[in-house]
Write an enzyme that holds these catalytic residues in place. Structure first.
Site, PDB file in Angstrom:
ATOM      1  N   ASP A 312      -2.621  38.506  25.093  1.00 22.16           N
ATOM      2  CA  ASP A 312      -3.807  37.319  23.746  1.00 22.16           C
ATOM      3  C   ASP A 312      -3.509  38.958  22.990  1.00 22.16           C
ATOM      4  OD1 ASP A 312      -5.245  36.217  22.745  1.00 22.16           O
ATOM      5  OD2 ASP A 312      -6.433  35.560  24.494  1.00 22.16           O
ATOM      6  N   GLU A 512     -14.585  32.191  19.508  1.00 21.08           N
ATOM      7  CA  GLU A 512     -14.567  33.410  20.907  1.00 21.08           C
ATOM      8  C   GLU A 512     -15.211  34.920  19.888  1.00 21.08           C
ATOM      9  OE1 GLU A 512     -10.904  35.237  21.627  1.00 21.08           O
ATOM     10  OE2 GLU A 512     -10.058  34.515  19.840  1.00 21.08           O
TER      11      GLU A 512
END
Length: 638
Positions: A312, A512
């Site tokens: 990520d 997020e």
């Protein structure tokens, strides 16, 4: 067994019915058996492609190999010449990393320019460009934006989910991009987590089935030979962190880990996923990017995953304060490609990563065999994608972005995703021939709030964030009779002589990190707006835009009808199709709906002493095309 595990998909016999993960794997075997006569040819084709990848690997210098393991963000690239200088194998655009002009043709020109640089390297290995296309090609102005995953979980329609994924692939391909970072197959347990809307459900069976068909939809080759690579994410247990904290720690034994969070990865690997993104989260204190047991032994070994693992965004930086040590830990754990959002002049940038990785190999801290394995996995996927034959997109595909056909699919997704929680006195469907209807709430005419986060920008925003969509207010005006007066009030004033009201409330856009909440009460502003309209004494339906269930309190009681619309995306007509009876409500809750803030965790809700407001699988319905008062609302369990 949960309701989701009992026939979640009884709507049509053509839909796949799954009760257990074992049944899913069995269905894969059945599908493969149908093509048994073609397996020798298929195996030969795979052997040829693998042979090409191995041949390329044998010709590569160490610098060329390391370059394939690097993925650089568009905004971090110092200049295009670095693609050739460092043999970069991949690029991406993060949630807010776009060309100056966000139009589709600008994207195509930019991506093709980067690709041209890669094809000018010695071995002419194409660049693999990735983007977070999580509910449509959501970075691009004018693209179709689908409901976020929680809405697709409520729709519980496998055929439609596959169509939506394929539409996304067509729009992604039109901009020259070969790689979509999706589907998200998190099994979110605690809706305080700000990424809950990226999870189809808290049920691993539903997540597994929808994740598998979306991999298929994304990776189905397009007519011109261009193929988009799916990237299920985030491995593993990102939806199981304590208290729903983003990038947090999942604390559980291995049996629970395997029961709740591993099944979707078995499903997507069986469905042909060739790339998987690793999670920021930890399991019992160990960062996933450094967990060799899960990445290598379980995913690559036990599950037989043959593709490559990508990190990520700057995620290896979280393993420790020492970046070089982070490179060592992550690569040895099984990471194959590293996503780097930092350019020269910033800490932990891609030039530093390349130097550190080369040094670690020379020092013997990372074996050459691990490098060769990572690069071979990446090359094999590039070959299997047909990237060498089709590195550039057909410019004619640009006309598909935001097309009527694509918006029709999204509109259908919206109408199927709506969950009717309440419908007293058969308030819905509204008649299209009402003399006067009032639409209330700023969200009713706000495409940004309708779409939520991951829309044009990372966190999303309010207002006209993208063009081509239809707000709920505009859709109401299109749906009703020409003789119907539609008035609009952002604050509930001036309702006048309206015969009915549609009140639109809900969360502001978020993604997020910034979306985590400890209290999920409907906002006091929204509750006051519902209060105000209730006092007018007219039939009122409340439409809620949210990325998760919210604690509704008295607002549910005050509404004559209540619709959970999730984050429906750009196609507001899908909402009015249900509100005015052109389509029947068919959505079912993909997770329990809490009655209070002590019931935000699915495990807690399932405990005998807890009583959710609505159970998983709940949803009312009525017969489409009927007039108000002529129908009896029924529970959609049947």
């Amino acid at each position: 067994m949960t309701y989701c595990q009992q026939f979640y998909y009884k709507k049509a016999t053509s839909r796949l019915v799954l009760a257990e993960n074992k049944a899913f794997l069995g269905s894969v075997a059945v599908v493969l058996s149908l093509f048994s006569l073609q397996l020798p040819l298929f195996a030969q084709d795979l052997a040829n492609k693998s042979g090409k990848a191995e041949s390329l690997l044998s010709q590569m210098t160490l610098d060329e190999k390391i370059g394939q393991m690097v993925q650089v963000d568009m905004a971090a690239l110092r200049d295009r010449g670095d693609i050739q200088k460092y043999f970069l194998g991949s690029m991406l655009s993060g949630g807010s990393s776009d060309p100056a002009n966000n139009l589709p043709e600008t994207w195509l020109h930019a991506v093709n320019g980067y690709q041209a640089e890669a094809l000018n390297t010695r071995l002419k290995i194409p660049l693999l460009y990735g983007i977070d296309a999580v509910h449509g090609h959501n970075n691009i102005d004018g693209a179709v934006i689908f409901p976020h995953d929680i809405g697709m979980g409520a729709a519980h329609d496998l055929n439609l989910a596959e169509q939506a994924a394929h539409v996304t692939a067509e729009e992604v391909a039109a901009t020259g991009i070969h790689w979509a970072f999706g589907p998200c197959v998190a099994v979110a347990q605690d809706i305080r987590w700000g990424r809950s809307y990226e999870s189809f459900s808290d049920d691993p069976v539903l997540v597994s089935t929808l994740g598998a068909v979306q991999v298929k939809g994304l990776q189905t080759p397009l007519p011109n030979g261009f193929t988009v690579l799916a990237c299920p994410k985030h491995f593993l247990a990102d939806g199981g962190t304590q208290n729903g904290v983003d990038e947090g720690n999942a604390v559980c034994d291995e049996a629970t880990l395997r029961k709740l969070y591993l099944p979707p990865y078995r499903a997507v690997v069986a469905a042909g996923a060739k790339s998987i993104m690793v999670s920021y989260s930890s399991w019992n204190g160990t960062k996933m990017h450094a967990n060799k047991y899960l990445l290598t032994d379980v995913l690559k070994g036990e599950l037989g995953f043959q593709g490559f693992l990508v990190s990520d965004w700057a995620a290896i930086d979280q393993i420790s304060p020492n970046f070089k040590k982070d490179v060592e830990s992550s690569i040895n754990a099984g990471l194959d490609m590293v996503m780097i959002p930092n350019g020269p002049g910033q800490a932990n940038n891609y030039v530093e990563f390349i130097a550190d990785l080369k040094s670690l190999i020379a020092e013997g801290h990372i074996p050459q065999s691990r490098i060769d394995d990572a690069v071979l996995r990446i090359l094999r996927v590039k070959v299997e994608l047909g990237l060498f034959e089709h590195p550039y997109a057909d410019p004619d595909l640009l006309g598909q972005i935001g097309s009527v056909a694509h918006r029709t699919v999204a509109r259908h997704c919206v109408s199927e995703s709506l969950v009717l929680l309440k419908n007293d006195h058969q308030t819905l469907p509204f008649s299209k021939n009402l003399k006067n209807i009032v639409v209330v709430g700023a969200a009713a005419d706000d495409i940004g709030r309708q779409c939520g986060g991951w829309t044009i920008s990372w966190q999303g925003s309010t207002g006209l964030v993208t063009h081509g969509g239809t707000t709920l207010l505009a859709a109401v005006r299109q749906a009703v009779s020409p003789d119907t007066q539609v008035s609009y009030s952002t604050n509930g004033d001036n309702i006048g002589n309206a015969q009915a009201a549609i009140v639109v409330v809900g969360e502001m856009p978020y993604a997020e990190m910034k979306g985590d909440r400890t209290n999920l009460d409907l906002s006091s502003t929204d509750a006051a707006l519902i209060d105000k309209v209730k006092a007018a004494g007219i039939p009122m339906v409340t439409v809620l835009y949210s990325g998760r269930p919210l604690v509704l309190g008295k607002s549910l009681d005050q509404s004559d009808a209540f619709v959970a619309a999730w984050l429906p995306g750009t196609e507001g007509e899908g909402l009015t199709d249900v509100l005015f009876g052109d389509a029947r409500p068919s959505g079912k809750l993909p997770r329990p709906w809490p009655q209070n803030n002590s019931e935000l965790n699915s495990t807690a809700i399932s405990a005998s002493e807890m009583q959710p407001q609505f159970s998983s699988g709940f949803g009312l319905t009525y017969t489409a095309g009927t007039k108000p008062g002529e129908i009896k609302t029924a529970d959609a369990h049947e």
